[in-house]
Write an enzyme that holds these catalytic residues in place. Structure first.
Site, short mmCIF file in Angstrom:
data_model
loop_
_atom_site.label_atom_id
_atom_site.label_comp_id
_atom_site.label_asym_id
_atom_site.label_seq_id
_atom_site.Cartn_x
_atom_site.Cartn_y
_atom_site.Cartn_z
CG ASP A 153 -2.06 -1.02 1.08
OD1 ASP A 153 -2.28 -1.52 -0.05
OD2 ASP A 153 -2.68 -1.35 2.10
CD GLU A 154 4.78 2.07 2.89
OE1 GLU A 154 5.93 2.30 2.46
OE2 GLU A 154 4.55 1.80 4.08
#
Length: 287
Positions: free
Chosen positions: A230-231
């Site tokens: 999620d980055e």
């Protein structure tokens, strides 16, 4: 954000040097192409230049000669150029689990022509959403996940992606962490959507956790995937205000809506060639 159906898209990026805008626009002028939209950005920190132009062709347009002349004109600038013809529809694979809101929204937007894509397959680790895909006459592939042999399931997923000729993969609430190997293969051409809550509530029932803390904002983030969970580089984000009158079920409902809108926006930007990867960030050229 909406692209007119009769325009070409020219995108390019290169090191920051004098004359980049002129090189592109002057060539289009000489070719009697009418520019309908133009955006550019020069990143002073990375010393990179990005440009996106939409244009209409003249009646006697010769694509092969145009491409050859474009390459000749822009080679000295070190430009990496992409040319997308009018009406082009990219092949897309959607990956889902059990939640249907993003899948339903994207299939509807495809059906009404809001997103210029052709969904060629839906892949899932659950059978639940097959009726929705079948109703849209789209092949549905159910690959159950064996916790003891995750690579075997991912090989099947990758095979579908490769066989379909997909140019974009969308994790439309696919609730599995992809392996580093699959992330590397999809780096830069797979988009994920997830909730954005501050603080970052992780684990089970994040909206219930958010309710307990009295959050005042809920949102969603769409980004390219990479090996950092999620980055990846962010393409689009959405946010809305909430207050004490929003119970957990209200937060969940509002979160679903924002996820749909944000994911559709990010996919639209990608399909319309508005997104450039710039190291760990993105440049998104839109009106």
């Amino acid at each position: 954000m909406s692209r007119t159906p009769d325009t070409w898209i020219l995108t390019a990026h290169c090191p920051s040097v004098l004359g980049t805008v002129d090189a592109v626009t002057r060539f289009l002028f000489e070719q009697r192409c009418y520019v309908t939209e133009h955006h550019s950005f020069d990143d002073r920190l990375s010393s990179l230049f990005f440009i996106r132009v939409e244009f209409r062709q003249p009646d006697d347009f010769d694509e092969q000669a145009f491409r050859a002349g474009l390459d000749e004109r822009l080679t000295s600038f070190g430009m990496q150029v992409e040319l997308t013809p009018p009406g082009y529809r990219a092949k897309v694979v959607l990956m889902v689990s059990k939640a249907d809101h993003c899948l339903n929204d994207l299939l509807y937007r495809q059906r009404i022509g809001h997103l210029g894509m052709e969904v060629v397959a839906v892949v899932s680790n659950h059978p639940d959403l097959e009726p929705l895909a079948r109703w849209h006459d789209i092949p549905y592939y159910h690959f159950p996940l064996d916790p003891n042999d995750k690579p075997a399931q991912e090989r099947k997923v990758l095979q579908v992606i490769e066989d379909s000729g997909a140019e974009l993969v969308v994790l439309a609430r696919y609730m599995q962490v992809l392996s580093p190997e699959l992330c590397r293969k999809l780096d830069g051409w797979a988009i994920n959507i997830h909730h954005s809550l501050l603080p970052g509530f992780k684990g089970a029932k994040p909206y219930h956790q958010a309710y307990e803390k009295g959050v005042k904002l809920v949102g969603a983030t769409a980004h390219y995937i990479n090996n950092d969970l999620d980055e990846g580089p962010i393409i689009a984000q959405g946010v809305e205000s909430v207050d004490h009158a929003h119970y957990p079920e209200d937060l969940i409902a509002k979160g679903r809506d924002i996820e749909c809108q944000t994911l559709a926006k990010a996919i639209g930007y990608h399909l319309e060639r508005r997104v450039f990867l710039n190291a760990s960030r993105t440049v998104v050229l839109h009106a």
